[in-house]
Design a protein around this motif. Structure first.
Motif, PDB file in Angstrom:
ATOM      1  N   VAL A  28       0.824  -1.210   0.000  1.00  0.00           N
ATOM      2  CA  VAL A  28       0.000   0.000   0.000  1.00  0.00           C
ATOM      3  C   VAL A  28       0.861   1.265   0.000  1.00  0.00           C
ATOM      4  N   GLU A  29       1.853   1.321   0.889  1.00  0.00           N
ATOM      5  CA  GLU A  29       2.691   2.518   1.001  1.00  0.00           C
ATOM      6  C   GLU A  29       3.629   2.674  -0.184  1.00  0.00           C
ATOM      7  N   CYS A  30       4.197   1.556  -0.670  1.00  0.00           N
ATOM      8  CA  CYS A  30       5.070   1.650  -1.850  1.00  0.00           C
ATOM      9  C   CYS A  30       4.291   2.155  -3.055  1.00  0.00           C
ATOM     10  N   ASP A  31       3.061   1.670  -3.229  1.00  0.00           N
ATOM     11  CA  ASP A  31       2.244   2.156  -4.336  1.00  0.00           C
ATOM     12  C   ASP A  31       1.984   3.653  -4.212  1.00  0.00           C
ATOM     13  N   ALA A  32       1.680   4.111  -3.006  1.00  0.00           N
ATOM     14  CA  ALA A  32       1.400   5.537  -2.790  1.00  0.00           C
ATOM     15  C   ALA A  32       2.632   6.404  -3.046  1.00  0.00           C
ATOM     16  N   ALA A  33       3.818   5.882  -2.734  1.00  0.00           N
ATOM     17  CA  ALA A  33       5.059   6.644  -2.873  1.00  0.00           C
ATOM     18  C   ALA A  33       5.807   6.343  -4.173  1.00  0.00           C
ATOM     19  N   GLN A  34       5.204   5.533  -5.033  1.00  0.00           N
ATOM     20  CA  GLN A  34       5.854   5.101  -6.276  1.00  0.00           C
ATOM     21  C   GLN A  34       7.156   4.334  -5.999  1.00  0.00           C
ATOM     22  N   GLY A  35       7.155   3.574  -4.902  1.00  0.00           N
ATOM     23  CA  GLY A  35       8.301   2.756  -4.534  1.00  0.00           C
ATOM     24  C   GLY A  35       8.169   1.343  -5.078  1.00  0.00           C
ATOM     25  N   TRP A  36       8.998   0.438  -4.562  1.00  0.00           N
ATOM     26  CA  TRP A  36       8.986  -0.943  -5.030  1.00  0.00           C
ATOM     27  C   TRP A  36       9.271  -1.879  -3.850  1.00  0.00           C
ATOM     28  N   TRP A  37       9.001  -3.164  -4.053  1.00  0.00           N
ATOM     29  CA  TRP A  37       9.132  -4.157  -3.000  1.00  0.00           C
ATOM     30  C   TRP A  37       9.825  -5.411  -3.519  1.00  0.00           C
ATOM     31  N   VAL A  38      10.290  -6.232  -2.561  1.00  0.00           N
ATOM     32  CA  VAL A  38      10.873  -7.528  -2.896  1.00  0.00           C
ATOM     33  C   VAL A  38       9.810  -8.612  -2.764  1.00  0.00           C
ATOM     34  N   HIS A  39       9.189  -8.722  -1.580  1.00  0.00           N
ATOM     35  CA  HIS A  39       8.098  -9.665  -1.331  1.00  0.00           C
ATOM     36  C   HIS A  39       7.020  -8.948  -0.540  1.00  0.00           C
ATOM     37  N   LEU A  40       5.827  -9.541  -0.518  1.00  0.00           N
ATOM     38  CA  LEU A  40       4.687  -8.910   0.139  1.00  0.00           C
ATOM     39  C   LEU A  40       4.222  -9.707   1.351  1.00  0.00           C
ATOM     40  N   ALA A  62       6.872  -1.667   9.638  1.00  0.00           N
ATOM     41  CA  ALA A  62       6.377  -0.353  10.046  1.00  0.00           C
ATOM     42  C   ALA A  62       4.911  -0.432  10.469  1.00  0.00           C
ATOM     43  N   HIS A  63       4.124  -1.231   9.750  1.00  0.00           N
ATOM     44  CA  HIS A  63       2.710  -1.404  10.107  1.00  0.00           C
ATOM     45  C   HIS A  63       2.590  -2.023  11.495  1.00  0.00           C
ATOM     46  N   TYR A  64       3.397  -3.032  11.781  1.00  0.00           N
ATOM     47  CA  TYR A  64       3.392  -3.635  13.120  1.00  0.00           C
ATOM     48  C   TYR A  64       3.739  -2.587  14.182  1.00  0.00           C
ATOM     49  N   ARG A  65       4.776  -1.807  13.940  1.00  0.00           N
ATOM     50  CA  ARG A  65       5.193  -0.808  14.925  1.00  0.00           C
ATOM     51  C   ARG A  65       4.131   0.262  15.151  1.00  0.00           C
ATOM     52  N   GLU A  66       3.419   0.622  14.092  1.00  0.00           N
ATOM     53  CA  GLU A  66       2.386   1.667  14.199  1.00  0.00           C
ATOM     54  C   GLU A  66       1.097   1.157  14.822  1.00  0.00           C
ATOM     55  N   THR A  67       0.760  -0.105  14.583  1.00  0.00           N
ATOM     56  CA  THR A  67      -0.546  -0.618  14.999  1.00  0.00           C
ATOM     57  C   THR A  67      -0.501  -1.647  16.122  1.00  0.00           C
ATOM     58  N   GLY A  68       0.635  -2.306  16.293  1.00  0.00           N
ATOM     59  CA  GLY A  68       0.711  -3.404  17.250  1.00  0.00           C
ATOM     60  C   GLY A  68       0.146  -4.706  16.707  1.00  0.00           C
ATOM     61  N   HIS A  69      -0.245  -4.727  15.437  1.00  0.00           N
ATOM     62  CA  HIS A  69      -0.741  -5.959  14.810  1.00  0.00           C
ATOM     63  C   HIS A  69       0.449  -6.896  14.620  1.00  0.00           C
ATOM     64  N   ARG A  70       0.543  -7.904  15.437  1.00  0.00           N
ATOM     65  CA  ARG A  70       1.766  -8.694  15.545  1.00  0.00           C
ATOM     66  C   ARG A  70       1.941  -9.793  14.516  1.00  0.00           C
ATOM     67  N   TYR A  71       0.853 -10.247  13.881  1.00  0.00           N
ATOM     68  CA  TYR A  71       0.954 -11.368  12.948  1.00  0.00           C
ATOM     69  C   TYR A  71       0.835 -10.919  11.497  1.00  0.00           C
ATOM     70  N   MET A  72       1.817 -11.307  10.686  1.00  0.00           N
ATOM     71  CA  MET A  72       1.789 -11.075   9.242  1.00  0.00           C
ATOM     72  C   MET A  72       1.878 -12.437   8.571  1.00  0.00           C
ATOM     73  N   GLN A  73       1.182 -12.567   7.454  1.00  0.00           N
ATOM     74  CA  GLN A  73       1.276 -13.787   6.661  1.00  0.00           C
ATOM     75  C   GLN A  73       1.905 -13.447   5.318  1.00  0.00           C
ATOM     76  N   SER A  74       2.663 -14.383   4.774  1.00  0.00           N
ATOM     77  CA  SER A  74       3.203 -14.176   3.431  1.00  0.00           C
ATOM     78  C   SER A  74       2.033 -13.951   2.478  1.00  0.00           C
ATOM     79  N   PHE A  75       2.214 -13.044   1.530  1.00  0.00           N
ATOM     80  CA  PHE A  75       1.183 -12.782   0.509  1.00  0.00           C
ATOM     81  C   PHE A  75       1.715 -13.219  -0.859  1.00  0.00           C
ATOM     82  N   GLU A  76       2.634 -14.189  -0.825  1.00  0.00           N
ATOM     83  CA  GLU A  76       3.219 -14.740  -2.042  1.00  0.00           C
ATOM     84  C   GLU A  76       2.524 -16.060  -2.390  1.00  0.00           C
TER      85      GLU A  76
END
Length: 125
Positions: A28-40, A62-76
């Motif tokens: 979401v943030e890379c798209d908004a800033a015209q950035g790029w990513w390695v994996h999602l 950064a999302h974890y640090r801002e929200t405290g949402h501790r679990y991320m799943q691979s989106f690959e």
């Protein structure tokens, strides 16, 4: 490192199996800033899509640090593992709401039109 259980359930605090991915399939943030990513990575609490820690901007962390949402799943495609930022441990867990991976037309690394030719020199190891 924590000695927490290595399996999440649909009832685990911090996991909302009904939350759908936010965005168009890229970070979401890379798209908004015209950035790029390695994996999602996808937030298991709210569906936010962020880039991995190998990516220059590390938006999932950064999302974890801002929200405290501790679990991320691979989106690959073909990957279903979770990462617990609090316990710093990889986990197995429930299937989240569809789609469970990025669309086929979303490149990783990517997006292709924003990926610098020397992108490997910019990734975090």
């Amino acid at each position: 490192m924590s000695n927490e259980a290595t399996v999440l359930s649909a009832d685990s605090a911090g996991v909302d199996v009904s939350a759908t991915p936010i965005g168009t399939g890229g970070c979401v943030e890379c798209d908004a800033a015209q950035g790029w990513w390695v994996h999602l990575r996808r937030c298991a609490a709210c569906g936010h899509i962020g880039c991995c820690d190998s990516s220059p901007a590390q938006h999932a962390t950064a999302h974890y640090r801002e929200t405290g949402h501790r679990y991320m799943q691979s989106f690959e495609p073909g990957e279903s593992w979770y990462w617990d930022f609090t316990g710093e441990v990889s986990l197995d867990g429930p299937e989240l709401a569809a789609p469970t991976s990025k669309p086929d037309d979303v490149a990783t690394p990517g997006p292709a039109d924003r990926l610098p030719s020397d992108w490997r020199q910019h990734i975090h190891q």
